[in-house]
Design an enzyme around this catalytic site. Structure first.
Site, PDB file in Angstrom:
ATOM      1  N   HIS A   1      -9.209  -3.763  -2.232  1.00  0.00           N
ATOM      2  CA  HIS A   1      -8.223  -3.038  -1.427  1.00  0.00           C
ATOM      3  C   HIS A   1      -8.591  -1.552  -1.346  1.00  0.00           C
ATOM      4  O   HIS A   1      -8.601  -0.964  -0.259  1.00  0.00           O
ATOM      5  CB  HIS A   1      -6.828  -3.223  -2.054  1.00  0.00           C
ATOM      6  CG  HIS A   1      -5.725  -2.515  -1.358  1.00  0.00           C
ATOM      7  ND1 HIS A   1      -4.699  -3.180  -0.720  1.00  0.00           N
ATOM      8  CD2 HIS A   1      -5.454  -1.198  -1.199  1.00  0.00           C
ATOM      9  CE1 HIS A   1      -3.864  -2.287  -0.204  1.00  0.00           C
ATOM     10  NE2 HIS A   1      -4.294  -1.076  -0.494  1.00  0.00           N
ATOM     11  N   GLU A   2      -8.905  -0.944  -2.499  1.00  0.00           N
ATOM     12  CA  GLU A   2      -9.223   0.494  -2.515  1.00  0.00           C
ATOM     13  C   GLU A   2     -10.559   0.787  -1.830  1.00  0.00           C
ATOM     14  O   GLU A   2     -10.683   1.774  -1.097  1.00  0.00           O
ATOM     15  CB  GLU A   2      -9.218   1.032  -3.950  1.00  0.00           C
ATOM     16  CG  GLU A   2      -7.889   0.910  -4.677  1.00  0.00           C
ATOM     17  CD  GLU A   2      -6.674   1.396  -3.902  1.00  0.00           C
ATOM     18  OE1 GLU A   2      -6.797   2.333  -3.085  1.00  0.00           O
ATOM     19  OE2 GLU A   2      -5.586   0.818  -4.095  1.00  0.00           O
TER      20      GLU A   2
ATOM     21  N   CYS B   1       0.850  -1.190   0.000  1.00  0.00           N
ATOM     22  CA  CYS B   1       0.000   0.000   0.000  1.00  0.00           C
ATOM     23  C   CYS B   1       0.881   1.234   0.000  1.00  0.00           C
ATOM     24  O   CYS B   1       1.892   1.276   0.712  1.00  0.00           O
ATOM     25  CB  CYS B   1      -0.884  -0.036   1.252  1.00  0.00           C
ATOM     26  SG  CYS B   1      -2.009   1.348   1.411  1.00  0.00           S
TER      27      CYS B   1
END
Length: 184
Positions: A153-154, A110
Site C-alpha cells: 500500500h505504501e 488510507c
C-alpha cells in the site's frame, strides 16, 4: 510534529506522481522528515496522543501523503502473531513477490482518503523489499500477511497509485483469482 493537517487528501495531484529517489546518504532534512513520519504513525496508534492531537489511527505513511514527492515510507504494524514491524525507509522497492495473492476481508483504508471505499484490494501474500534504513543501512525485508499488505500500500503511494485503483470496478467484492482472504 506532524498532524492530520499535514496529510494531503485524495484529489491532490502529488498523490498521482511517481516520487523521486532519495539521494543516499540522505540529507539531514530527509532524515528528519522520515523521523517525523514514523513518529506520526506511532503517535496515531497511541489513544492519548491520537485524542490530544486529533490523529486518525494509521499503520503506514508515505512521503507523498505529506506533500513530499520522495521515496520515503514509515510503517508501524503488528502481525497476527504479535510481531511488530516498525520501519522508516528510504527508496523501498519490491524485488520479489509470491504468485499467491491475498486481500484484507475488511478492505483497505488510507489517511489521505476521507471516505469508505468498499471492495477487495488484491495484494501479494509474500514480498521481499529492499531499501535503505533511516540509519543509512541497506536492508532486505521478507514480509507476509498484514505487513506485506501495508508495505505494498505504501510503496504504491510512491508510484502514484491509490489502493482503490486495484479494486475490481464491476464487482468490488470479487475475490481475486486464487487468493486467500486475510482477516484483521
Amino acid at each position: 510534529m506532524l498532524t492530520m493537517k499535514d496529510v494531503i487528501r485524495e484529489g491532490d495531484p502529488i498523490l498521482r506522481n511517481v516520487a523521486e529517489e532519495v539521494v543516499i546518504p540522505a540529507s539531514e532534512e530527509d532524515t528528519n522528515t522520515l523521523k517525523e513520519m514514523i513518529e506520526f504513525v506511532i503517535n496515531s496508534q497511541d489513544p492519548e496522543m491520537a485524542e490530544k492531537y486529533s490523529l486518525r489511527p494509521g499503520i503506514g505513511l508515505a512521503a507523498p501523503q505529506i506533500g513530499i514527492s520522495k521515496k520515503m515510507i514509515a510503517v508501524h504494524v503488528t502481525d497476527t502473531d504479535g510481531t511488530l514491524y516498525s520501519h522508516a525507509l528510504f527508496n523501498p522497492k519490491i524485488i520479489s513477490h509470491s504468485v499467491e495473492r491475498t486481500y484484507l476481508q475488511s478492505g483497505e483504508g488510507c489517511l489521505s482518503v476521507d471516505r469508505e471505499v468498499p471492495g477487495y484490494v488484491p495484494r501479494y501474500t509474500r514480498i521481499t523489499v529492499k531499501a535503505t534504513s533511516i540509519n543509512g543501512e541497506e536492508v532486505k525485508l521478507r514480509l507476509k500477511g498484514l505487513p506485506a499488505i501495508v508495505f505494498q500500500h505504501e510503496i504504491d503511494h510512491l508510484n502514484g497509485v491509490m489502493f482503490y485503483d486495484h479494486i475490481n470496478k464491476e464487482n468490488p467484492f470479487a475475490a481475486p483469482d486464487g487468493s486467500k482472504p486475510l482477516e484483521r
